[in-house]
Design a protein around this motif. Sequence first.
Motif, PDB file in Angstrom:
ATOM      1  N   CYS A   1      -9.470  -2.340  -8.066  1.00 42.05           N
ATOM      2  CA  CYS A   1      -9.133  -1.491  -6.933  1.00 42.05           C
ATOM      3  C   CYS A   1     -10.377  -1.122  -6.137  1.00 42.05           C
ATOM      4  O   CYS A   1     -11.437  -0.833  -6.731  1.00 42.05           O
TER       5      CYS A   1
ATOM      6  N   CYS B   1      -4.838  -5.776  -6.867  1.00 42.05           N
ATOM      7  CA  CYS B   1      -5.651  -5.393  -8.025  1.00 42.05           C
ATOM      8  C   CYS B   1      -4.844  -5.136  -9.287  1.00 42.05           C
ATOM      9  O   CYS B   1      -5.415  -4.729 -10.313  1.00 42.05           O
ATOM     10  N   LEU B   2      -3.547  -5.353  -9.258  1.00 44.10           N
ATOM     11  CA  LEU B   2      -2.725  -5.052 -10.437  1.00 44.10           C
ATOM     12  C   LEU B   2      -2.792  -6.228 -11.401  1.00 44.10           C
ATOM     13  O   LEU B   2      -1.858  -7.002 -11.576  1.00 44.10           O
TER      14      LEU B   2
ATOM     15  N   ARG C   1       0.842  -1.199   0.000  1.00 41.13           N
ATOM     16  CA  ARG C   1       0.000   0.000   0.000  1.00 41.13           C
ATOM     17  C   ARG C   1       0.879   1.252   0.000  1.00 41.13           C
ATOM     18  O   ARG C   1       1.807   1.388   0.810  1.00 41.13           O
TER      19      ARG C   1
ATOM     20  N   ASP D   1       1.773   2.228 -12.027  1.00 35.77           N
ATOM     21  CA  ASP D   1       1.167   0.923 -12.313  1.00 35.77           C
ATOM     22  C   ASP D   1       1.036   0.717 -13.818  1.00 35.77           C
ATOM     23  O   ASP D   1       1.322  -0.367 -14.348  1.00 35.77           O
TER      24      ASP D   1
ATOM     25  N   LEU E   1      -5.618   5.318  -2.911  1.00 40.63           N
ATOM     26  CA  LEU E   1      -4.636   4.240  -3.031  1.00 40.63           C
ATOM     27  C   LEU E   1      -3.682   4.474  -4.201  1.00 40.63           C
ATOM     28  O   LEU E   1      -2.538   4.035  -4.170  1.00 40.63           O
ATOM     29  N   GLY E   2      -4.157   5.153  -5.232  1.00 43.35           N
ATOM     30  CA  GLY E   2      -3.323   5.380  -6.403  1.00 43.35           C
ATOM     31  C   GLY E   2      -2.714   6.764  -6.487  1.00 43.35           C
ATOM     32  O   GLY E   2      -1.670   6.941  -7.136  1.00 43.35           O
TER      33      GLY E   2
ATOM     34  N   TYR F   1      -5.503  -0.442 -12.707  1.00 42.75           N
ATOM     35  CA  TYR F   1      -4.465   0.322 -12.012  1.00 42.75           C
ATOM     36  C   TYR F   1      -5.089   0.882 -10.728  1.00 42.75           C
ATOM     37  O   TYR F   1      -6.313   0.909 -10.577  1.00 42.75           O
ATOM     38  N   ARG F   2      -4.238   1.310  -9.802  1.00 42.87           N
ATOM     39  CA  ARG F   2      -4.753   1.801  -8.529  1.00 42.87           C
ATOM     40  C   ARG F   2      -5.461   3.146  -8.695  1.00 42.87           C
ATOM     41  O   ARG F   2      -5.039   3.984  -9.499  1.00 42.87           O
TER      42      ARG F   2
ATOM     43  N   GLY G   1      -0.791   5.214  -9.461  1.00 50.71           N
ATOM     44  CA  GLY G   1      -1.572   4.607 -10.538  1.00 50.71           C
ATOM     45  C   GLY G   1      -0.894   4.767 -11.882  1.00 50.71           C
ATOM     46  O   GLY G   1      -0.974   3.881 -12.750  1.00 50.71           O
TER      47      GLY G   1
ATOM     48  N   GLU H   1      -6.870  -4.863  -2.740  1.00 55.35           N
ATOM     49  CA  GLU H   1      -5.610  -4.200  -3.086  1.00 55.35           C
ATOM     50  C   GLU H   1      -4.663  -5.069  -3.899  1.00 55.35           C
ATOM     51  O   GLU H   1      -3.646  -4.570  -4.393  1.00 55.35           O
TER      52      GLU H   1
END
Length: 415
Positions: free
Chosen positions: A53, A77-78, A33, A153, A136-137, A131-132, A150, A75
């Motif tokens: 995300c 999530c990529l 994170r 990412d 979070l991004g 992408y975040r 993000g 999280e």
Amino acid sequence: MTGARRPGPGEDPDRTDVRVHRSGPIRYAVAERFGRPRPAAGHDTRPSSGEICPQPPSRLDAVMGPPLDRRPQGEDCLNLTVTTPARDDRARPVMVWFHGGGFSSGGGLMDWYDGGALAAEGDVVVVSVNYRLGALGYLCLDGVSEGNLGLYDQVEALRWVHRHIAGYGGDRTDVTVFGQSAGALSIRLLMELPEARGLFRRAILQSAPLAILARPREEATALGRIFAERLAVHAPGADPRTAAPAALLAAQRDTALAHRARSTLEPPFGPVGTPGGALDAGARDLDVLYGWNADDMTAFPDEPNEDGDPAGPTRRMYEEPLTALGQRLARAGARVHAYRLDWRPAGSPYGATHCLELPLLLGARAAWRNSPMLGEADWDEVDELGRAVRAAWAAFARTGRPGVVPPALTCRRVC
């Protein structure tokens, strides 16, 4: 899942009758994170979580309709998917999709962004990327997050494509990035990010609101402090690095409400400052297609609009900044085309609104069922126009020129 894609229950066979292989979800990277992404290790054999995300509902649900598929949120999530006509050695053009959603909602794994028809009809490989998002991004907070995660990412996803896409029938030297709204803003920033140099040769920017491209770091840090204050309300004593995702989303919502006093269009979390490098150097020798929808701003009824006519706000938010960008790119040595979508589905109160090109490019009947922006248009009409638009996008990915376009789509060479 890998294999020939077949029509699911209620799906439109016209979009799925040609065999394509859809692989994924695939974990392309991992990240702590608020940390930068790292490529997924080659020895990591865990199946992908299939997560997107964590996010609130989209503000465009009234226009697009809410998503009809429900993806797990988390999280890890990529993840991405790859859709290809065949896993062979044909070295097809590759099209990498970055979704929109105001840097706060959406996911490349969603059914809206299924690239089956585009891959099958255009003989291209389509990669759709998560992408975040949100805090979070894009949180910018001293000692916690640097911002622009993000965006990094997306760079890592492009590196994954460079390393692996030959195994999916794609040519790693012939990559087109295409994205809409926030995804298009991301592509504009990738053009000047040193880490992205050489990872794509063509770019399609769909309805990029360049007026809100990136905010100054000081302003982003001030919003970060608001976020931290609101998080302390929802989760007293919690550290942003360990707080529950639900608390982060609650603080993100409060930050968005505080930010609305400044702008109803600009998201509270998005790209920060200039990531680095020079746009002119990054754009040299790129092929670029940019454009907008004639009534983009009808999707944002809260934005100031003096006379109720969307033409003025659409011109100010999309046409004028995009035209200036196209001229700058051409001066820098890019080969540039511009488009405008004028299709207004019968019975739709939104006209040629923001996001209207999406069902023409991606997804199938089931994903776009009852979408308000499509009005009374039946799927045959959507798909007929969609085939022509998909052909233009695939032609651009193959040659750098969109070729023949349908009457609802005007296109011109800038340079």
